[in-house]
Design an enzyme around this catalytic site. Structure first.
Site, PDB file in Angstrom:
ATOM      1  N   THR A  69      -1.675   7.197  -7.065  1.00 56.66           N
ATOM      2  CA  THR A  69      -2.478   6.275  -8.031  1.00 56.66           C
ATOM      3  C   THR A  69      -4.020   6.228  -7.692  1.00 56.66           C
ATOM      4  O   THR A  69      -4.066   6.194  -6.378  1.00 56.66           O
ATOM      5  CB  THR A  69      -1.685   4.689  -8.151  1.00 56.66           C
ATOM      6  OG1 THR A  69      -0.370   4.855  -8.735  1.00 56.66           O
ATOM      7  CG2 THR A  69      -2.383   3.871  -8.891  1.00 56.66           C
ATOM      8  N   ASP A  71      -1.854  11.815  -2.930  1.00 54.71           N
ATOM      9  CA  ASP A  71      -2.322  10.158  -3.333  1.00 54.71           C
ATOM     10  C   ASP A  71      -3.582  10.111  -2.417  1.00 54.71           C
ATOM     11  O   ASP A  71      -3.824  10.797  -1.483  1.00 54.71           O
ATOM     12  CB  ASP A  71      -1.565   9.249  -2.663  1.00 54.71           C
ATOM     13  CG  ASP A  71      -1.662   7.775  -3.647  1.00 54.71           C
ATOM     14  OD1 ASP A  71      -2.572   7.907  -4.077  1.00 54.71           O
ATOM     15  OD2 ASP A  71      -0.772   7.056  -3.308  1.00 54.71           O
ATOM     16  N   GLY A 118      -5.906  -0.443  -2.741  1.00 57.80           N
ATOM     17  CA  GLY A 118      -7.053  -0.960  -3.819  1.00 57.80           C
ATOM     18  C   GLY A 118      -6.700  -0.871  -5.323  1.00 57.80           C
ATOM     19  O   GLY A 118      -6.934  -2.018  -6.011  1.00 57.80           O
ATOM     20  N   GLU A 140       3.937   3.174  -3.918  1.00 61.15           N
ATOM     21  CA  GLU A 140       3.318   4.399  -3.485  1.00 61.15           C
ATOM     22  C   GLU A 140       3.853   4.723  -1.953  1.00 61.15           C
ATOM     23  O   GLU A 140       4.166   5.861  -1.572  1.00 61.15           O
ATOM     24  CB  GLU A 140       1.694   4.266  -3.060  1.00 61.15           C
ATOM     25  CG  GLU A 140       0.788   4.285  -4.167  1.00 61.15           C
ATOM     26  CD  GLU A 140      -0.605   3.717  -3.876  1.00 61.15           C
ATOM     27  OE1 GLU A 140      -1.305   3.996  -4.971  1.00 61.15           O
ATOM     28  OE2 GLU A 140      -0.865   3.189  -2.933  1.00 61.15           O
ATOM     29  N   LYS A 155     -14.142   7.480   2.950  1.00 58.66           N
ATOM     30  CA  LYS A 155     -13.022   6.663   3.352  1.00 58.66           C
ATOM     31  C   LYS A 155     -12.478   6.972   4.764  1.00 58.66           C
ATOM     32  O   LYS A 155     -11.649   6.275   5.254  1.00 58.66           O
ATOM     33  CB  LYS A 155     -12.023   7.365   2.385  1.00 58.66           C
ATOM     34  CG  LYS A 155     -12.169   7.349   0.913  1.00 58.66           C
ATOM     35  CD  LYS A 155     -12.334   5.982   0.479  1.00 58.66           C
ATOM     36  CE  LYS A 155     -12.453   5.838  -1.316  1.00 58.66           C
ATOM     37  NZ  LYS A 155     -11.445   6.109  -1.827  1.00 58.66           N
TER      38      LYS A 155
HETATM   39  C1  5RP Z   1      -4.059   2.528  -5.335  1.00 57.81           C
HETATM   40  C2  5RP Z   1      -4.419   3.104  -4.050  1.00 57.81           C
HETATM   41  C3  5RP Z   1      -5.431   4.343  -4.237  1.00 57.81           C
HETATM   42  O1  5RP Z   1      -4.802   5.546  -3.558  1.00 57.81           O
HETATM   43  C4  5RP Z   1      -6.736   4.104  -3.333  1.00 57.81           C
HETATM   44  O2  5RP Z   1      -7.073   2.589  -3.728  1.00 57.81           O
HETATM   45  C5  5RP Z   1      -7.742   4.873  -3.306  1.00 57.81           C
HETATM   46  O3  5RP Z   1      -8.334   4.762  -4.814  1.00 57.81           O
HETATM   47  P1  5RP Z   1      -9.327   5.983  -5.309  1.00 57.81           P
HETATM   48  O4  5RP Z   1      -8.969   7.127  -5.215  1.00 57.81           O
HETATM   49  O5  5RP Z   1      -9.784   5.149  -6.798  1.00 57.81           O
HETATM   50  O6  5RP Z   1     -10.568   5.494  -4.592  1.00 57.81           O
HETATM   51  O7  5RP Z   1      -3.941   2.989  -3.094  1.00 57.81           O
HETATM   52  O8  5RP Z   1      -3.203   1.536  -4.978  1.00 57.81           O
END
Ligand code: 5RP
Length: 230
Positions: free
Chosen positions: A33, A86, A101, A108, A126
């Site tokens: 997600t 993911d 986030g 997940e 990240k």
């Molecule tokens: C959602 C998550 C996402 O993988 C994480 O927030 C990263 O998101 P993005 O790809 O929008 O930076 O853990 O619950």
């Protein structure tokens, strides 16, 4: 120099190649997600028929996958998955991740736990030495939120109940629960902290993916996509 969105698109494309190379036709894929996962879903869309189905980690991803013609299966109907793809909010040098986030951390973690290989896809921003700059999401049963907050403060965190964007109401997860975002932690022992937080009554799950960390990282950097294994 690439923008963050370009880096995300590049790792999404690399993840598509990684999955098609490693999964024979007819397999079932786990899908995460977030904005990077969304780009991955879009990149994989022309290959939907390569898979017998997918297991999704959120309602948002399920809707997107279905709109592209993927068959979305119930996680209870599979015993294991060859791969799970993911994003992450932070990843440390050992492949421990901080996630949630987007609020989908519990699902997940459930889907990741089914997977033989966790492929983490993210842009270079990240990657951190020590996690905790990004507030750690903790999903809680609403009636326990005040009690859990106090315990998290004892651990040294600054706790905020997540609200809906631009509003005053609590953000409600796919599991009808709430999220406490814990800032100010310096996560030097992620495996231990993950277990410790999970022991607090009322906690459903926390966003540390340390016990089940990444196996493969596809990270977008100024020089392109770098692949790393743990
Ligand atoms: C959602 C998550 C996402 O993988 C994480 O927030 C990263 O998101 P993005 O790809 O929008 O930076 O853990 O619950």
């Amino acid at each position: 120099m690439y923008t963050q969105d370009q880096l995300k698109a590049m790792v999404a494309e690399a993840a598509k190649e990684e999955v098609l190379k490693n999964m024979a036709p007819g397999g079932i894929l786990g899908v995460g997600t977030g904005s990077t996962a969304n780009l991955f879903i879009d990149a994989l869309a022309p290959h939907a028929s390569h898979f017998a189905g997918v297991v999704s980690s959120s309602q948002v991803s399920t809707d997107r996958l279905k709109s592209h013609g993927f068959l979305v299966l119930d996680s209870n109907s599979v015993e294991s998955l060859p791969m799970y793809v993911d994003g992450a909010d932070e990843i440390d040098p050992k492949g421990h991740m901080l996630k949630g986030g987007g609020g989908a951390l519990t699902r997940e973690k459930i889907v990741a736990q089914l997977a033989k290989t966790f492929v983490c896809i993210c842009d270079g921003s990240k990657q951190v030495d020590v996690m905790g700059q990004f507030p750690l999401p903790v999903e809680v049963i609403p009636m326990a939120s005040a009690q859990v907050s106090r315990e998290l403060v004892h651990l040294g965190g600054v706790v905020t109940l997540r609200k809906v964007k631009g509003g005053e109401q609590a953000f409600v997860t796919d599991n009808q629960a709430w999220i406490l975002d814990v800032a100010g932690l310096k996560i030097t022992h992620p495996v231990e902290l993950e277990s410790q937080i999970n022991q607090i009554p009322g906690v459903i799950c926390n966003g540390l993916f340390a016990r089940r960390k990444a196996d493969v990282l596809l990270i977008g950097e100024s020089g392109g996509v770098r692949r790393q294994t743990y």
